[in-house]
Motif scaffolding. Structure first.
Motif, PDB file in Angstrom:
ATOM      1  N   LYS A 154       0.833  -1.207   0.000  1.00  0.00           N
ATOM      2  CA  LYS A 154       0.000   0.000   0.000  1.00  0.00           C
ATOM      3  C   LYS A 154       0.868   1.258   0.000  1.00  0.00           C
ATOM      4  N   CYS A 155       2.114   1.134   0.528  1.00  0.00           N
ATOM      5  CA  CYS A 155       3.019   2.287   0.622  1.00  0.00           C
ATOM      6  C   CYS A 155       3.991   2.275  -0.556  1.00  0.00           C
ATOM      7  N   PHE A 156       4.165   3.432  -1.172  1.00  0.00           N
ATOM      8  CA  PHE A 156       5.049   3.503  -2.336  1.00  0.00           C
ATOM      9  C   PHE A 156       6.482   3.108  -1.970  1.00  0.00           C
ATOM     10  N   ASP A 157       6.981   3.576  -0.818  1.00  0.00           N
ATOM     11  CA  ASP A 157       8.402   3.330  -0.513  1.00  0.00           C
ATOM     12  C   ASP A 157       8.702   1.853  -0.262  1.00  0.00           C
ATOM     13  N   SER A 158       7.652   1.033  -0.016  1.00  0.00           N
ATOM     14  CA  SER A 158       7.917  -0.404   0.166  1.00  0.00           C
ATOM     15  C   SER A 158       8.235  -1.102  -1.168  1.00  0.00           C
ATOM     16  N   LEU A 159       8.089  -0.383  -2.288  1.00  0.00           N
ATOM     17  CA  LEU A 159       8.457  -0.949  -3.595  1.00  0.00           C
ATOM     18  C   LEU A 159       9.949  -0.770  -3.895  1.00  0.00           C
ATOM     19  N   ILE A 160      10.593   0.149  -3.172  1.00  0.00           N
ATOM     20  CA  ILE A 160      11.976   0.503  -3.506  1.00  0.00           C
ATOM     21  C   ILE A 160      12.940  -0.495  -2.860  1.00  0.00           C
ATOM     22  N   ASP A 161      13.885  -0.971  -3.678  1.00  0.00           N
ATOM     23  CA  ASP A 161      14.823  -2.007  -3.234  1.00  0.00           C
ATOM     24  C   ASP A 161      16.154  -1.378  -2.811  1.00  0.00           C
ATOM     25  N   GLY A 162      16.805  -1.974  -1.826  1.00  0.00           N
ATOM     26  CA  GLY A 162      18.117  -1.489  -1.391  1.00  0.00           C
ATOM     27  C   GLY A 162      18.325  -1.769   0.082  1.00  0.00           C
ATOM     28  N   PRO A 163      19.563  -1.574   0.586  1.00  0.00           N
ATOM     29  CA  PRO A 163      19.837  -1.807   2.015  1.00  0.00           C
ATOM     30  C   PRO A 163      18.984  -0.864   2.869  1.00  0.00           C
ATOM     31  N   GLU A 164      18.433  -1.390   3.945  1.00  0.00           N
ATOM     32  CA  GLU A 164      17.505  -0.617   4.779  1.00  0.00           C
ATOM     33  C   GLU A 164      18.132   0.689   5.285  1.00  0.00           C
ATOM     34  N   ALA A 165      19.434   0.625   5.669  1.00  0.00           N
ATOM     35  CA  ALA A 165      20.103   1.827   6.209  1.00  0.00           C
ATOM     36  C   ALA A 165      20.149   2.933   5.145  1.00  0.00           C
ATOM     37  N   LEU A 166      20.447   2.547   3.891  1.00  0.00           N
ATOM     38  CA  LEU A 166      20.499   3.531   2.804  1.00  0.00           C
ATOM     39  C   LEU A 166      19.095   4.053   2.493  1.00  0.00           C
ATOM     40  N   LEU A 167      18.112   3.144   2.432  1.00  0.00           N
ATOM     41  CA  LEU A 167      16.735   3.561   2.118  1.00  0.00           C
ATOM     42  C   LEU A 167      16.213   4.546   3.158  1.00  0.00           C
ATOM     43  N   GLU A 168      16.618   4.325   4.412  1.00  0.00           N
ATOM     44  CA  GLU A 168      16.194   5.234   5.483  1.00  0.00           C
ATOM     45  C   GLU A 168      16.711   6.648   5.210  1.00  0.00           C
ATOM     46  N   MET A 169      17.970   6.733   4.750  1.00  0.00           N
ATOM     47  CA  MET A 169      18.561   8.056   4.444  1.00  0.00           C
ATOM     48  C   MET A 169      17.937   8.673   3.188  1.00  0.00           C
ATOM     49  N   LEU A 170      17.570   7.801   2.233  1.00  0.00           N
ATOM     50  CA  LEU A 170      17.013   8.304   0.964  1.00  0.00           C
ATOM     51  C   LEU A 170      15.521   8.626   1.037  1.00  0.00           C
ATOM     52  N   ARG A 171      14.866   8.127   2.091  1.00  0.00           N
ATOM     53  CA  ARG A 171      13.407   8.286   2.182  1.00  0.00           C
ATOM     54  C   ARG A 171      12.935   9.727   1.959  1.00  0.00           C
ATOM     55  N   PRO A 172      13.609  10.737   2.543  1.00  0.00           N
ATOM     56  CA  PRO A 172      13.135  12.118   2.309  1.00  0.00           C
ATOM     57  C   PRO A 172      13.256  12.558   0.852  1.00  0.00           C
ATOM     58  N   THR A 173      14.044  11.840   0.044  1.00  0.00           N
ATOM     59  CA  THR A 173      14.256  12.267  -1.349  1.00  0.00           C
ATOM     60  C   THR A 173      13.326  11.545  -2.335  1.00  0.00           C
ATOM     61  N   MET A 174      12.513  10.610  -1.830  1.00  0.00           N
ATOM     62  CA  MET A 174      11.684   9.796  -2.729  1.00  0.00           C
ATOM     63  C   MET A 174      10.194  10.060  -2.502  1.00  0.00           C
ATOM     64  N   PRO A 175       9.373   9.764  -3.547  1.00  0.00           N
ATOM     65  CA  PRO A 175       7.917   9.875  -3.332  1.00  0.00           C
ATOM     66  C   PRO A 175       7.500   8.981  -2.176  1.00  0.00           C
ATOM     67  N   SER A 176       6.578   9.467  -1.364  1.00  0.00           N
ATOM     68  CA  SER A 176       6.145   8.679  -0.214  1.00  0.00           C
ATOM     69  C   SER A 176       4.650   8.916   0.012  1.00  0.00           C
ATOM     70  N   PHE A 177       3.843   7.926  -0.267  1.00  0.00           N
ATOM     71  CA  PHE A 177       2.414   8.034   0.022  1.00  0.00           C
ATOM     72  C   PHE A 177       1.844   6.632   0.195  1.00  0.00           C
ATOM     73  N   GLU A 178       0.652   6.587   0.779  1.00  0.00           N
ATOM     74  CA  GLU A 178       0.006   5.300   1.026  1.00  0.00           C
ATOM     75  C   GLU A 178      -1.386   5.303   0.408  1.00  0.00           C
ATOM     76  N   LEU A 179      -1.752   4.177  -0.186  1.00  0.00           N
ATOM     77  CA  LEU A 179      -3.084   4.043  -0.791  1.00  0.00           C
ATOM     78  C   LEU A 179      -4.129   3.850   0.302  1.00  0.00           C
ATOM     79  N   LEU A 180      -5.307   4.402   0.072  1.00  0.00           N
ATOM     80  CA  LEU A 180      -6.465   4.038   0.891  1.00  0.00           C
ATOM     81  C   LEU A 180      -7.102   2.852   0.165  1.00  0.00           C
ATOM     82  N   VAL A 181      -7.071   1.677   0.750  1.00  0.00           N
ATOM     83  CA  VAL A 181      -7.582   0.486   0.057  1.00  0.00           C
ATOM     84  C   VAL A 181      -8.870   0.008   0.718  1.00  0.00           C
ATOM     85  N   GLU A 182      -9.916  -0.100  -0.086  1.00  0.00           N
ATOM     86  CA  GLU A 182     -11.160  -0.731   0.365  1.00  0.00           C
ATOM     87  C   GLU A 182     -11.172  -2.150  -0.197  1.00  0.00           C
TER      88      GLU A 182
END
Length: 301
Positions: A154-182
């Protein structure tokens, strides 16, 4: 254009109606968000953003609504008509959202140009800038009736691949949103019936919930009471879209329609089956005419 699947046709036919869309948004969007929307200002759009190659599996509706603070906001409803949930839906949603904003910027810029032109020679200069500085919010609602429930991210950033430590640092630079799913398939029948919707709208969701099940024919027939309540609301003739959906999704009913449609006729208050058989014949005739026209077109290619 792409032929509408039965699911697309029923969804668009039902919820393109703004008053039905208003009920759907009020029933499915979390109440703290709904509190910010002035749903009396809800307006439908003719625009659709689904990729051409996905139109048989998805349908979409776009609405605009005024927020309590006076700003405009988009409500984008994407419906997944797939028997399994699509892993990259959140990525598709990002593309559709960008398309919505792109078009809004073009339209808004053109509107400001017209306004400025009309203001020339009058007091005031019209809008100070031609390009809007801010974008309207988009509420991304996904409606799914995948068998076995929604299993995709449901979250866009869960699609991005890479080491967790790096992704944590890159998170502010990437699109980040969550779907409302019914997730209709995960709602119990009691929950569906408790939604603040009309009987007809509940029937549509209830049929979507079970249509991919192996025993769909039995499940459709077990909803007689809901068919009956919906017919009481829209009239026997108003059930033609539901009849069409039932016949398209349950092809076995076409083998001996007089027998297989008996429960449908009784449920909607047409015990003799006269109206239902007339609607059935009308649908067969329309289908044949469509087939002839398409054959004619193919022959002239």
């Amino acid at each position: 254009g792409t032929r509408l699947t039965p699911h697309n046709a029923l969804f668009l036919d039902t919820f393109s109606d703004v008053s039905r869309a208003r009920s759907m948004i009020e029933a499915l969007v979390p109440p703290p968000i709904v509190e910010h929307l002035d749903l009396e200002t809800l307006e439908g759009s003719e625009d659709h953003y689904v990729d051409e190659n996905l139109k048989e599996l998805e349908s979409d509706l776009l609405f605009t609504v005024t927020l309590n603070g006076g700003e405009r906001c988009f409500v984008y409803v994407l419906v997944e008509h797939k028997s399994t949930s699509e892993h990259r839906t959140v990525f598709q949603m990002l593309r559709y959202m960008v398309r919505i904003w792109d078009k809004w910027i073009r339209d808004e810029t053109a509107r400001r140009k017209r306004e400025r032109k009309a203001q020339k020679g009058k007091k005031g200069d019209g809008p100070s800038t031609l390009e809007p500085k801010k974008l309207p919010a988009i509420l991304p609602l996904v409606l799914s009736h995948a068998r076995g429930g929604w299993k995709a991210p449901k979250c866009f950033d869960s699609l991005i691949d890479g080491p967790e430590a790096l992704l944590e640092m890159l998170r502010p630079t990437m699109p980040s949103f969550e779907l409302l799913v019914e997730d209709l398939s995960q709602r119990s029948e009691e929950e569906l019936l408790a939604l603040n919707l009309s009987h007809y709208e509940r029937l549509v969701f209830s049929l979507f919930k079970v249509v991919f099940e192996p025993d769909a024919a039995l499940r459709f027939a077990s909803r007689r009471e809901l068919f009956s309540e919906a017919a009481g609301e829209v009239g026997v003739g108003g059930m033609i879209r539901i009849l069409k959906y039932t016949l398209q999704c349950l092809p076995e009913m076409n083998e001996s329609p007089e027998d297989s449609l008996h429960w449908f006729s009784e449920a909607i208050g047409d015990p003799e089956g006269e109206v239902v058989m007339t609607m059935y014949e009308q649908l067969i005739r329309i289908g044949k005419e469509k087939g002839r026209k398409e054959g004619h077109k193919e022959g002239h290619k």
